[in-house]
Design a protein around this motif. Structure first.
Motif: not given
Length: 596
Positions: A465-491
């Motif tokens: 659960m801690s791992f799931f939360a960490e990955v989800a938090a990373f994706a959320k923190d950088h969701a507004a970064d357009e350059a990260m979208k090709p990486y965060l959406a598949p993740l």
């Protein structure tokens, strides 16, 4: 002949930019290894592995180890001198406590140097790797006098260490072992029995070998609850530290193996050998698990290391070998053909290996840092979180890195065509050497069962659960970064698959345990892919930040492309693993045994 170059640039990026390990300077040992010191250590380690160990790899494979009529074993030409250099260079004691002669530097550095050694010469690296594991077990569970007697000589390279678990009738199920221990009036024990598959069990590299042996004390409970751990030196040690008489332990034979010929894998006979208890009676697995966890992380690195060296040689060949013309027109019109690296399928193969190597290396560094926190932090909460991480990730690292490492060695061999099947090119040795890593220290099917059956539900699933939360938090923190979208959406999609698989197992495995068994390997591979995806997202973010800061190094733009390749071509395999898991165990278990 094959070659090897240590991946110094990649490690500098991981240490300084992705994980920013100077943030750990509050932990003992880290402030002693700032960036300039780390770079100096890595550079010297690279020289040693590239110039000393790598040239011995082919020699070790061809010569192997030789058992003589008197039971002595000699190692391949050059190994003894190289091990002496290993000890004199301080490499064995880099992360060991200063009070025993070590340098006390982070374990993360040692794991990095181990990758270099394993890529350069996997068979040789095992002698030191097992010695480090034996020292770790002694430091955690040994008596003060045992630590004082053995550890300084082991980290200096004067003595080596082994772990003796397996017997002819038992491998994973150590509760079946028969080696017995009889207590003597002076508090020592007489150890009698036979152990097999003992790496580095007998050799001429050092004057003494310190065996850690699992045995059953007379009258102990049956099964795993009656197993104890003993330290049994090849040569008895006098009170003043000098060597005494030979102990009752001999090499019965050397195993004839598929690979790692330069390592002496022995059948060891204990005939009333003198040993001393490590830790408490009937609690031997506690001490052995220290060694096994060290060894499993080390074996995971072996998978990465063989993938890396195979990749390097495949790339060099692909740039040099002329064959056919590019589908989009000649790329070398002045030559009779184009180099094969112009072909899309060759590039697909090479990028597949490279994308794994870089993610796996990041995962090893990440987990090694957690190990340092677990063993060095004064904060109980931090230690618990790090322990949770280590428990969850160890079977994933061991299983996934060795499965894929072997597969990648085969892929790299394929780049050479028929030359890959010819010994002088070295590729077939990488394939043979890589294969054992999927088997020893717990076969990978056992790692998958351990993950699903023990590590996943441990503490109510807290680590997962801690791992799931960490990955989800990373994706959320950088969701507004357009350059990260090709990486965060598949993740995020892949993380969803892992969460669905976890929920399916929670709902369907308790009542029908075969569902867990049937889906365990797919779950382990699925978890590994998501972890690699997370590592890639972190690496891409660090690379983008450096580029935004004005760094124009080609290495950084290559990171972005390789990361995108992983997200587009490799991470989508999570959906396949999820589909397999959700089929359950019906067809897997339906046939009666006699139908096979």
């Amino acid at each position: 002949m094959p070659s090897y170059k240590a991946p110094l640039e990649d490690l500098s990026f991981l240490f300084n930019d992705v994980f920013q390990i100077d943030r750990y300077n509050n932990l003992p040992g880290f402030s002693d290894a700032p960036a300039d010191v780390r770079e100096a250590i890595l550079a010297e380690a690279a020289k040693f592995t590239e110039k000393v160990l790598q040239p011995l790899n082919r020699i070790g494979d061809l010569e192997g180890c030789t058992r003589h009529d008197d039971g002595r074993v000699t190692t391949p030409k050059g190994f003894k001198a190289a091990y002496k250099q290993l000890g004199e260079g301080g490499w064995l004691g880099l992360s060991m406590p200063a009070e025993y002669g070590g340098q006390g530097l982070p374990t993360t550095l040692t794991q990095t140097l181990n990758e270099f050694q394993m890529s350069a010469n996997m068979a040789f690296s095992m002698y030191g790797g097992l010695t480090q594991g034996a020292m770790a077990a002694l430091l955690v569970h040994g008596q003060p006098e045992q630590k004082k007697m053995f550890v300084p000589r082991m980290l200096a390279g004067d003595w080596t260490g082994t772990m003796n678990l397996t017997e002819p009738q038992c491998g994973t199920d150590l509760g079946l072992l028969r080696t017995k221990a009889v207590k003597q009036a002076d508090g020592s024990y007489k150890i009698t029995g036979t152990k097999i598959f003992i790496s580095g069990g007998e050799h001429d590299l050092t004057e003494n070998i310190i065996h850690l042996v699992l045995a059953r004390i007379e009258g102990a409970p049956a099964g795993i609850k009656g197993v104890s751990l003993f330290v049994v030196p090849k040569v008895l040690v006098n009170a003043d530290g000098s060597l005494g008489a030979p102990n009752g332990v001999t090499c019965g034979s050397i195993e004839h193996k598929m690979g790692i010929h330069g390592n002496s894998t022995c059948v060891m006979n204990y005939d009333g050998a003198t040993g001393w208890l490590i830790g408490e009676e009937n609690k031997g697995m506690q001490g052995m698990f220290v060694m096994m966890n060290e060894a499993r992380l080390g074996v995971a690195v072996q998978g990465l290391a063989q993938s890396e060296v195979a990749y390097q040689n495949a790339v060099a060949y692909a740039k040099d070998r002329l064959q056919g013309r590019s589908l989009s027109g000649p790329k070398a019109p002045d030559k009779p053909a184009d180099p094969i690296i112009v072909h899309p399928d060759v590039r697909r193969t090479l990028l597949t290996i490279r994308a794994f190597n870089e993610a796996a290396r990041a995962m090893v560094v990440w987990t090694s840092l957690k190990s340092d926190v677990a063993h060095r932090s004064s904060d109980a909460k931090d230690r618990q979180e790090a322990d949770d991480h280590m428990g969850l990730m160890t079977p994933i690292l061991k299983g996934v890195l060795t499965d894929v490492g072997f597969s990648n060695a085969v892929l790299a061999q394929q780049m050479f065509g028929g030359h890959g099947y010819i010994a002088e090119w070295g590729m077939e040795q990488f394939v043979r050497d890589a294969r054992i890593a999927m088997i020893y220290e717990g076969a990978n099917g056992i790692q998958a069962l351990d993950l699903v059956g023990r590590k996943l539900p441990s503490n109510g699933g807290r680590a997962a659960m801690s791992f799931f939360a960490e990955v989800a938090a990373f994706a959320k923190d950088h969701a507004a970064d357009e350059a990260m979208k090709p990486y965060l959406a598949p993740l995020s999609t892949a993380l969803g698959h892992l969460q669905q698989a976890t929920m399916w197992l929670m709902q369907n495995a308790p009542a029908k345990p075969d569902n867990a068994g049937a889906g365990a390997t797919d779950y382990m591979q699925l978890f590994g892919l998501v972890t690699f995806g997370y590592m890639w997202a972190r690496m891409v973010k660090a690379a983008q930040d450096k580029i935004a800061g004005g760094d124009t190094a080609p290495y950084l733009s290559s990171k972005l492309v390789t990361g995108r390749f992983f997200m587009e071509r490799m991470l989508p395999e999570t959906s396949l693993h999820l589909a397999r898991i959700q089929t359950g165990s019906e067809t897997t278990m339906e046939l009666p045994a006699e139908a096979f």
